[in-house]
Motif scaffolding. Structure first.
Motif, PDB file in Angstrom:
ATOM      1  N   VAL A 196      11.491 -62.741 -11.933  1.00  0.00           N
ATOM      2  CA  VAL A 196      10.585 -62.486 -12.258  1.00  0.00           C
ATOM      3  C   VAL A 196       9.359 -62.623 -11.888  1.00  0.00           C
ATOM      4  O   VAL A 196       9.340 -63.795 -11.134  1.00  0.00           O
ATOM      5  N   ASP A 197       8.182 -61.615 -11.792  1.00  0.00           N
ATOM      6  CA  ASP A 197       6.491 -62.736 -11.226  1.00  0.00           C
ATOM      7  C   ASP A 197       6.921 -63.817 -11.333  1.00  0.00           C
ATOM      8  O   ASP A 197       6.754 -63.382 -12.870  1.00  0.00           O
TER       9      ASP A 197
ATOM     10  N   PHE B 202      -2.952 -53.535 -10.876  1.00  0.00           N
ATOM     11  CA  PHE B 202      -1.299 -53.490 -10.880  1.00  0.00           C
ATOM     12  C   PHE B 202      -1.030 -52.545  -9.469  1.00  0.00           C
ATOM     13  O   PHE B 202      -0.525 -52.855  -9.334  1.00  0.00           O
TER      14      PHE B 202
ATOM     15  N   PHE C 151      -4.263 -57.871  -9.546  1.00  0.00           N
ATOM     16  CA  PHE C 151      -3.769 -58.955 -11.073  1.00  0.00           C
ATOM     17  C   PHE C 151      -4.623 -58.493 -12.577  1.00  0.00           C
ATOM     18  O   PHE C 151      -5.885 -60.141 -11.548  1.00  0.00           O
TER      19      PHE C 151
ATOM     20  N   PHE D 233      -4.583 -60.344 -23.111  1.00  0.00           N
ATOM     21  CA  PHE D 233      -3.574 -60.923 -22.747  1.00  0.00           C
ATOM     22  C   PHE D 233      -2.703 -59.494 -23.294  1.00  0.00           C
ATOM     23  O   PHE D 233      -1.588 -58.871 -22.423  1.00  0.00           O
ATOM     24  N   ASP D 234      -3.172 -59.010 -24.131  1.00  0.00           N
ATOM     25  CA  ASP D 234      -2.354 -57.973 -24.945  1.00  0.00           C
ATOM     26  C   ASP D 234      -2.563 -56.544 -23.728  1.00  0.00           C
ATOM     27  O   ASP D 234      -1.486 -55.958 -23.311  1.00  0.00           O
TER      28      ASP D 234
ATOM     29  N   ILE E 292      -1.805 -56.712 -20.538  1.00  0.00           N
ATOM     30  CA  ILE E 292      -1.046 -57.432 -19.578  1.00  0.00           C
ATOM     31  C   ILE E 292       0.155 -56.295 -20.176  1.00  0.00           C
ATOM     32  O   ILE E 292       1.154 -55.909 -19.440  1.00  0.00           O
ATOM     33  N   ALA E 293      -0.184 -56.983 -21.307  1.00  0.00           N
ATOM     34  CA  ALA E 293       1.664 -56.647 -22.300  1.00  0.00           C
ATOM     35  C   ALA E 293       1.829 -54.627 -21.422  1.00  0.00           C
ATOM     36  O   ALA E 293       2.688 -54.596 -21.565  1.00  0.00           O
TER      37      ALA E 293
ATOM     38  N   LEU F 263       2.647 -53.844 -18.580  1.00  0.00           N
ATOM     39  CA  LEU F 263       4.293 -54.251 -17.593  1.00  0.00           C
ATOM     40  C   LEU F 263       4.725 -52.691 -18.473  1.00  0.00           C
ATOM     41  O   LEU F 263       5.593 -52.836 -18.343  1.00  0.00           O
TER      42      LEU F 263
ATOM     43  N   ILE G 167       7.718 -58.473 -23.047  1.00  0.00           N
ATOM     44  CA  ILE G 167       7.329 -58.489 -21.890  1.00  0.00           C
ATOM     45  C   ILE G 167       8.323 -59.552 -21.175  1.00  0.00           C
ATOM     46  O   ILE G 167       8.722 -58.915 -20.139  1.00  0.00           O
ATOM     47  N   ILE G 168       8.713 -60.440 -21.432  1.00  0.00           N
ATOM     48  CA  ILE G 168       9.843 -60.825 -20.582  1.00  0.00           C
ATOM     49  C   ILE G 168      11.282 -60.346 -20.875  1.00  0.00           C
ATOM     50  O   ILE G 168      11.460 -60.445 -19.375  1.00  0.00           O
TER      51      ILE G 168
ATOM     52  N   ALA H  72      10.136 -57.777 -17.830  1.00  0.00           N
ATOM     53  CA  ALA H  72       9.825 -58.322 -16.517  1.00  0.00           C
ATOM     54  C   ALA H  72      11.801 -58.821 -16.061  1.00  0.00           C
ATOM     55  O   ALA H  72      11.769 -58.662 -14.608  1.00  0.00           O
ATOM     56  N   ALA H  73      12.266 -58.878 -17.113  1.00  0.00           N
ATOM     57  CA  ALA H  73      13.309 -59.344 -16.354  1.00  0.00           C
ATOM     58  C   ALA H  73      14.693 -59.019 -16.784  1.00  0.00           C
ATOM     59  O   ALA H  73      15.406 -59.039 -17.944  1.00  0.00           O
TER      60      ALA H  73
ATOM     61  N   LEU I  51       4.009 -56.478  -8.861  1.00  0.00           N
ATOM     62  CA  LEU I  51       2.729 -56.472  -9.407  1.00  0.00           C
ATOM     63  C   LEU I  51       1.749 -56.942  -8.626  1.00  0.00           C
ATOM     64  O   LEU I  51       0.463 -57.479  -8.571  1.00  0.00           O
TER      65      LEU I  51
END
Lengths: 415, 390
Positions: free
Chosen positions: A196-197, B102, B107, B306-307, B309-310, B313, B358-359, B362-363, B384
């Motif tokens: 993951v980034d 992005f 970033f 931070f929100d 960024i989520a 994504l 997000i996790i 992202a994965a 990103l």
């Protein structure tokens, strides 16, 4: 070759001019507001320890300021004509001159306790140092760690909870270190296994740990006070060292966590640059493909480093609770993880450099409280901005480019 | 099948594919959230001591109460629906800010600071200028927010383009500087504070208010800002995919070296991208100030940095995706507030859900493994961020 030489002279020139600018700034900022009759008193006595009293130092404010201007200007002229060997050391000294002039000016007609200042600076810098060390360990192996803040937060939370339940600082400390390591393991799995980034993974960790610690805090710690009442470590006065005048009581009469943090700075430095493990770590961070060819297990080195780094961050969280305020508050890390990250970059990914940078951030922090007491006319907010501005200037390469490990942030894929 | 039909089917398929992972990610996060609610509920633990059946039924009723409150909080009636949309509005702006970054390979972790500065400039224009008609004052206040946020981000873009200083650290530093600056300006007795003992700015002039959709009911705070956010999303879509500048931004984002060889002025594109990104974050503050609170408090932060960024994504950095993600987060936030009120679940559960989402996004390999999805190969993914150096 030629390019390199010109770059070197340009840097030498830039440094010299920087010193002169400091001298000029000292003059312009502090001389006009000071009259020739004003006196400054620096005191050195603290209540801790049974030490012979040290006489106060009282001097004409203006004389002190002019002395500092002269020293900085001298350094600048010397740099431009002869050149110093270690320009960064001199830059540090010139900054100290500036700060001393500032303190003399701030405390004119009043007195200021310098010994207390030294102690406060050290204490404010400890969590930042631990955060920065955590970053150094991860990034030297090639994993960017934006999640330090989250690792500290989980460490702080667990140290408060477990410390309260067991009534033991030791179990609290162990829990914090494990919590930091566990949070880091999550980063490691995402960054190394799932590729993951890494910045995104760290951000996710920050959001998740903020949520988890705040959730459990308002569910349990806030409703049941007994769960948020951990004991704290006692101060230990080191024999002999604690008796050194001026610095002794403020530096060598601290808790175990403080000593551990300082030892870690030098230990990690030694490990990174003087052991096989350090060589491998750096190899993996600079050129993983080459390291792999030489038989180093890239993934294993990265896992170990990230998890160890997380444990150091967890210790930073424990410091905030077990060596400081004795309770967990939501979001109590208050950006220290990020400032640690800045200190890491400022310190050029070197543990000792990062410690130095953390001390600067810590100094600015402790200055704020001091100046509020002295009612200094400049708003403290501007002083608090200074470390961030300095970081940006350093990052922009004005003073000297700091360079990250080459493979920092790049996932490694076996061929 | 005709080629046209095939094309339509494959488009539908790719749409389903694009939506599947995010939907499963949200679903999985909600399931984990439910488990968390159960295990931290004392009455459930007590019921399980009586027996498995009692425990399960108690768990069910706890979850039903919590998520019931959650859904009525988000969509229950006109008030709650409008509240969801009101919370969605700044999310769209902030999410677009990060998404645009992005797309350009930047970033922007500093939406928070840009939000603060945008707030300061927008509120200043809002309260200091008097006697203007709304048709001039409102756009002026919005513009001020855009410029404030844009310049704040633009500085970081400039430093990146000229010195290579990484935008992540610089935007974080700029966040702290912005927060201190706001503290100084709005502190009691500060240059932008109102007379009295509260660290807040003066009220803005009514001529700078964003018009409300339900002016007769002051409890409903849904306003024209939402429409502006949708327009911004369409504009960013148009900019990214229909203009030369957008093409340049995306090219720089994918490969700055190739962009340089193709004759694109990479420095200029970086600065412009950061600037536009900052204007969007500034607009998030304008929407909050001009549309809802009508002044700026010292403690203004709402964690948008931070929100955002989520959101970017989750929306795969596509403007349409950001709008959908913002609606989701708006609903999460509105729902969680209600859930705290009715079922006494701490509102912080939104952060947990967001982190998990997000996790999983992202994965996606984790989601594929949980649901045994095969044949869904990873599509083209945006690169990103890059490390510090490049």
């Amino acid at each position: 070759m030629d390019d390199k030489a010109t770059a070197k002279t340009r840097r030498a020139l830039g440094m010299g001019i920087t010193y002169l600018v400091f001298a000029l700034l000292t003059w312009v900022l502090f001389v006009p507001g000071t009259t020739s009759e004003q006196l400054t008193t620096f005191t050195f006595n603290v209540t801790a320890g049974n030490l012979p009293p040290i006489p106060d130092l009282t001097f004409h404010t203006l004389t002190g300021i002019y002395l500092m201007v002269a020293l900085a200007a001298l350094a600048g002229v010397w740099q431009l004509t002869k050149g110093f060997k270690n320009v960064y050391l001199i830059l540090g000294l010139v900054s100290v001159f500036f700060v001393l002039a500032f303190l003399a000016w701030a405390a004119r007609d009043k007195s200021m306790n310098l010994t207390g200042m030294i102690g406060a600076t050290l204490l404010s810098s400890i969590p930042i140092t631990l955060a920065a060390l955590s970053g150094v360990m991860c990034e030297r192996s090639g994993v960017v760690n934006i999640g330090i803040e989250g690792m500290m937060l989980s460490g702080a939370f667990m140290s408060a909870l477990i410390g309260s339940v067991t009534h033991s600082t030791w179990w609290g400390l162990i829990a914090a270190v494990l919590a930091g390591g566990l949070t880091a393991a999550l980063l490691a799995v995402m960054a190394i296994k799932y590729q993951v980034d890494q910045i995104v993974a760290g951000t996710a960790i920050n959001i998740l740990t903020t949520g988890l610690t705040s959730y459990f805090s308002s569910r349990y710690l806030q409703t049941n006070g007994a769960l948020n009442n951990p004991p704290t470590f006692d101060r230990i006065s080191l024999p002999l060292l604690g008796k050194i005048p001026i610095v002794g009581p403020s530096l060598f009469n601290n808790t175990l966590v403080v000593y551990t943090a300082i030892v870690l700075v030098f230990l990690i430095y030694w490990l990174l640059f003087y052991t096989r493990w350090g060589l491998r770590t750096r190899a993996v961070g600079e050129h993983p493909r080459a390291a792999d060819t030489l038989g180093i297990n890239v993934f294993r080195m990265r896992y170990i480093n990230v998890i160890l780094g997380g444990m150091v961050a967890g210790l930073g969280g424990a410091y905030l609770v077990l060596s400081s305020v004795a309770r967990f508050d939501e979001l109590m890390t208050a950006g220290k993880g990020f400032i640690g990250l800045a200190a890491m970059i400022f310190g050029n990914w070197n543990p000792i450099g990062a410690f130095g940078a953390s001390l600067i951030f810590g100094f600015a922090d402790s200055l704020q409280t001091k100046l509020a007491i002295l009612r200094v006319p400049i708003p403290s907010q501007f002083l608090l901005m200074a470390p961030y501005l300095v970081t940006m200037i350093v990052l922009a390469g004005v003073v000297g480019q700091s360079r990250p490990p080459a493979a920092d942030g790049q996932p490694y894929e076996k061929e | 099948m005709s080629t046209q039909e095939q094309k339509a089917t494959s488009q539908l398929e790719s749409l389903a594919r694009a939506l599947l992972i995010p939907l499963l990610a949200v679903f999985t996060a909600l399931v984990i959230g439910a488990l968390l609610i159960i295990v931290t509920d004392d009455s459930v633990i007590a019921a399980f001591r009586e027996g498995l059946g009692a425990g399960l039924s108690r768990s069910w009723s706890v979850i039903a109460l919590a998520y019931g409150a959650f859904f009525t909080g988000a969509f229950g009636d006109v008030y709650h629906i409008t509240e969801t949309l009101r919370i969605t509005t700044p999310y769209i702006f902030a999410g677009l800010a990060v998404a645009l970054g992005f797309q350009g390979g930047l970033f922007n972790i500093g939406a928070e600071g840009q939000y603060f500065i945008g707030g300061l400039t927008t509120v200043y224009v809002g309260y200091s200028i008097t006697g203007l008609p709304m048709i001039i004052h409102l756009p002026l206040a919005l513009l001020a927010g855009m410029i404030g946020g844009g310049v704040w981000a633009g500085i970081v873009g400039f430093l990146k383009a000229k010195t290579g200083a990484h935008e992540v650290i610089n935007t974080i530093m700029m966040n702290y500087i912005a927060i201190r600056l706001a503290e100084f300006l709005l502190d009691v007795g500060g240059p932008m504070a109102r007379p009295g003992y509260r660290p807040v700015s003066p009220e803005i002039q009514p001529s700078a208010y964003l018009p409300q959709f339900f002016p007769s009911d002051p409890t409903i705070r849904f306003n024209v800002g939402f429409i502006l956010a949708l327009i911004a999303a369409i504009f960013i879509w148009w900019l990214l995919f229909k203009t030369t500048l957008g093409y340049e931004i995306r090219t720089v984002g994918q490969n700055p070296n190739a962009a340089r060889y193709a004759g694109i002025n990479v420095s200029k594109v970086i600065i412009v991208t950061m600037f536009i990104s900052g204007t969007l974050a500034g607009l998030a503050a304008s929407a909050d100030i001009l549309g809802v609170i009508h002044f700026m408090p010292n403690a203004f932060s709402a964690g948008y940095g931070f929100d955002a960024i989520a959101l970017a994504l989750l929306g795969n950095s596509h403007p349409a995706g950001v709008v959908l993600a913002s609606l989701l987060f708006g609903a999460l936030r509105a729902g969680a507030t209600n859930m705290q009120g009715i079922a006494h679940i701490p509102v912080d559960i939104t952060s947990i859900l967001q982190g998990l989402i997000i996790i999983f996004i992202a994965a996606p390999a984790i989601i594929r493994a949980i649901y045994r999805l095969r044949g869904l190969e990873e599509g083209e993914r945006l690169k990103l961020t890059r490390g510090w150096g490049q």
